[in-house]
Scaffold this motif. Structure first.
Motif: not given
Length: 312
Positions: A12-13, A16, A250-251, A254, A256
């Motif tokens: 996700r980021e 990770d 972010k990927s 991701w 929120e």
């Protein structure tokens, strides 16, 4: 997403993504590449040894229009010699596959870089001489391989281009140390700066880069700086002091987090317990014994039954 080796967990980021890419080196990659771009310097990018793609993803953000980005790794391919095969078997898990790398990379970018699957010795035949502005070498730790990678970087880099050598000083990578300092002493490589893991160098004039770097670091309170001279070279050593990673998008995976209502203490995380297995029913005789026996004996029977439950 699944593969023959199992499930690929999509990042996700950037944090990770498994791998070794310290915050200070993220800052320096960004600074060197940003400086090149601000000065109008153009050239291709190359990373030799990508593991799961953490630094490759970071590098890919700096690809400019009209430039090419190439990465090289063995992935599932056979190593070129027994020593390299033993090194790869010891250092990397079965999850190091080309498919896992590509899944991680595409979580952050729309297109893959050019991927060379094989030993780093194939790079000189695949990447044009004097074509790259930035080269990151993080492949084999064996002296003969690192020496070849440094030679390839020297021939591939544009004048003033930057090469980054990983693991140049770790106790388990003496081959990298010898090859790196040999290049400094005998092959014209000029060190620009050192971090805990990486040596940043150029075959061009290091002075403009070092002066700009010193100016940048002087404005920060989260980076320790020391300067030394060795064998006629000015060596700048940098170390993080609680530095935070530079912002990175972010990927695409991701999500929120939901906003916390005003006055709330914030979301709580509850540990999930494994579902208990159902107990087998008691026989008629055992049920009768449990009903008639004193409570202390009944508790002992139940405790013994619990110890024999399936799955223990």
């Amino acid at each position: 997403m699944t593969s023959e080796q199992g499930t690929i967990r999509l990042p996700r980021e950037l944090d990770d993504v498994p791998g070794w890419f310290p915050v200070l080196d993220q800052l320096l990659f960004h600074w060197f590449l940003d400086r090149q771009e601000a000065a109008g310097e153009r050239g291709d990018l190359l990373e030799v040894g990508v593991y799961m793609g953490k630094s490759a993803i970071f590098l890919g953000r700096h690809l400019q229009e009209g430039e090419s980005y190439t990465v090289c790794d063995l992935f599932e391919s056979d190593a070129p010699d027994d020593a390299n095969a033993a090194e790869a078997t010891k250092s990397y898990r079965s999850t190091l596959t080309r498919r896992a790398f590509e899944a991680n990379y595409l979580a952050f970018h729309d297109e893959l870089p050019r991927v060379l699957q094989g030993p780093s010795s194939i790079v000189p035949d695949e990447v044009k001489p004097r074509s790259c502005r930035f080269v990151h070498i993080d492949a084999s730790h064996l002296y003969e391989h690192v020496q070849g990678d440094i030679t390839a970087a020297r021939d591939i880099l544009l004048p003033g281009g930057v090469v980054v050598l990983d693991d140049f000083r770790s106790e388990h990578t003496p081959g990298v140390s010898i090859a790196a300092w040999e290049a400094v002493l005998n092959r014209g490589l000029n060190p620009v700066c050192l971090t805990t893991q990486k040596l940043y160098g150029t075959w061009g004039d290091p002075e403009p880069l070092q002066e700009a770097l010193l100016e940048m670091v002087a404005g920060r309170d989260d980076c320790h700086l020391s300067k030394q001279r060795a064998a006629g070279h000015r060596v700048i050593r940098l170390k993080s002091k609680g530095m935070k990673a530079p912002d990175f998008p972010k990927s695409r995976h991701w999500v929120e987090p939901e906003p916390t209502p005003a006055g709330s203490a914030g979301p709580t995380v509850t540990a999930l317990r494994p579902q208990a297995r159902p107990r087998p029913p008691l026989s008629g005789a055992r049920r009768l014994a449990v009903d008639l026996l004193p409570p202390v004996v009944t508790r002992a029977i139940r405790k013994a039954r619990a110890g024999r439950r399936p799955g223990r």
